[in-house]
Write an enzyme that holds these catalytic residues in place. Sequence first.
Site, short mmCIF file in Angstrom:
data_model
loop_
_atom_site.label_atom_id
_atom_site.label_comp_id
_atom_site.label_asym_id
_atom_site.label_seq_id
_atom_site.Cartn_x
_atom_site.Cartn_y
_atom_site.Cartn_z
CG ASP A 136 -7.35 5.74 1.58
OD1 ASP A 136 -8.48 5.73 1.04
OD2 ASP A 136 -6.65 4.71 1.70
CG HIS A 157 -3.29 3.73 -4.23
ND1 HIS A 157 -2.36 3.79 -3.22
CD2 HIS A 157 -4.43 3.25 -3.66
CE1 HIS A 157 -2.91 3.36 -2.09
NE2 HIS A 157 -4.17 3.04 -2.32
CG HIS A 164 -4.77 1.50 1.56
ND1 HIS A 164 -6.15 1.55 1.56
CD2 HIS A 164 -4.42 0.24 1.92
CE1 HIS A 164 -6.61 0.34 1.88
NE2 HIS A 164 -5.59 -0.46 2.11
CG ASP A 198 -9.51 3.09 3.27
OD1 ASP A 198 -9.22 4.19 3.77
OD2 ASP A 198 -9.00 2.67 2.21
ZN LIG Z 1 -7.46 3.10 0.98
#
Ligand SMILES: [Zn+2]
Length: 343
Positions: A195, A159, A197, A284
Amino acid sequence: MKAVYSPLHARHDGGMELHRGELVPCFEMPSRADYIRDAVTAAGHGLTAPRDFGLAPILALHDAGLVEFLRSAFDQWKAVGKDGFMLPSGFAARSMRQDVIPPGVNGKLGYYAFDAGTPIVEGTWDAAYASAQCALTAAALVAEGERAAYALCRPPGHHAAKAAYGGYCFLNNAALAAQYLRDQGRATVAVLDVDYHHGNGTQDIFYDRADVLTVSVHGTPETEYPFFRGFADETGTGAGVGFNRNFPLPRGTDWDSYRGVLDTALRVVADFKPDALVIALGVDTYENDPISAFKLKAEHYPLIGAAIARLGLPTVFTQEGGYAVAEIGTNVAAVLTGFEQGQ
Ligand SMILES: [Zn+2]
């Protein structure tokens, strides 16, 4: 494969985060790395310590002001009489000036952070720096001839953008690995982010470049963090047009739906014909993850590793998310083992 690990990760222990409107204990906690270290060791992946490549590779990708802030943030915090953990309370959002970096520490927090879920504590810089060196070391191992290497990065990195931090990430480990491979003569590198996200930071860093392809398969930003990046129409800018691909998927996506999209993403990577590959490896996507909503089961992680291996590319894995702490290690090890068995 070798697993690059530094115990300095434990210096980052964030305290509390603001998560979907609630102040809660951090999901991104030191024990995550302990579980992963134990599981990858038990699976036969030998631990190795990171080398120190210094600040130069970090400053080649990240804004110098962000890096200086991360280095000095906690000292600035203490200088105004604070302790514990640092969270921003105001952001440079729409209608606010973007051209002024506030001189005070609280203003700087809101200038450089893009969420209130990423606390900084006294040891955060040491941990983030060590995590970056783990990624660079894994990239060096691959550049020197290993088929694959795994960087046990904590804090995670995907991120972290050029000039902003958030999403538990401070420095973009996957991007550092990709750029290292470029600097070592690999003409093109692909980063595939699996991931849960969206890898908004990696996308941001390479968005205007044609030499590094970024591909991300993730929960749709319509409902999932980071909310403002990760849509399918984000395809790159300038020379980078066509070299970013996003595959957003709805909450509740199970393996039957996921694997076809993963295959499509892998085909995008294969069609690019990169000289090396970086996998931003979050687990995740797991059904019991406390902050995510895909439905992958433990048995699917070896299949992901084997599918990646079939690309036949020199591959660096960087650890990203995964918050079902007790299962995170076995799921990560399963990807690595699946990769080795699928070669
Ligand atoms: Zn994540």
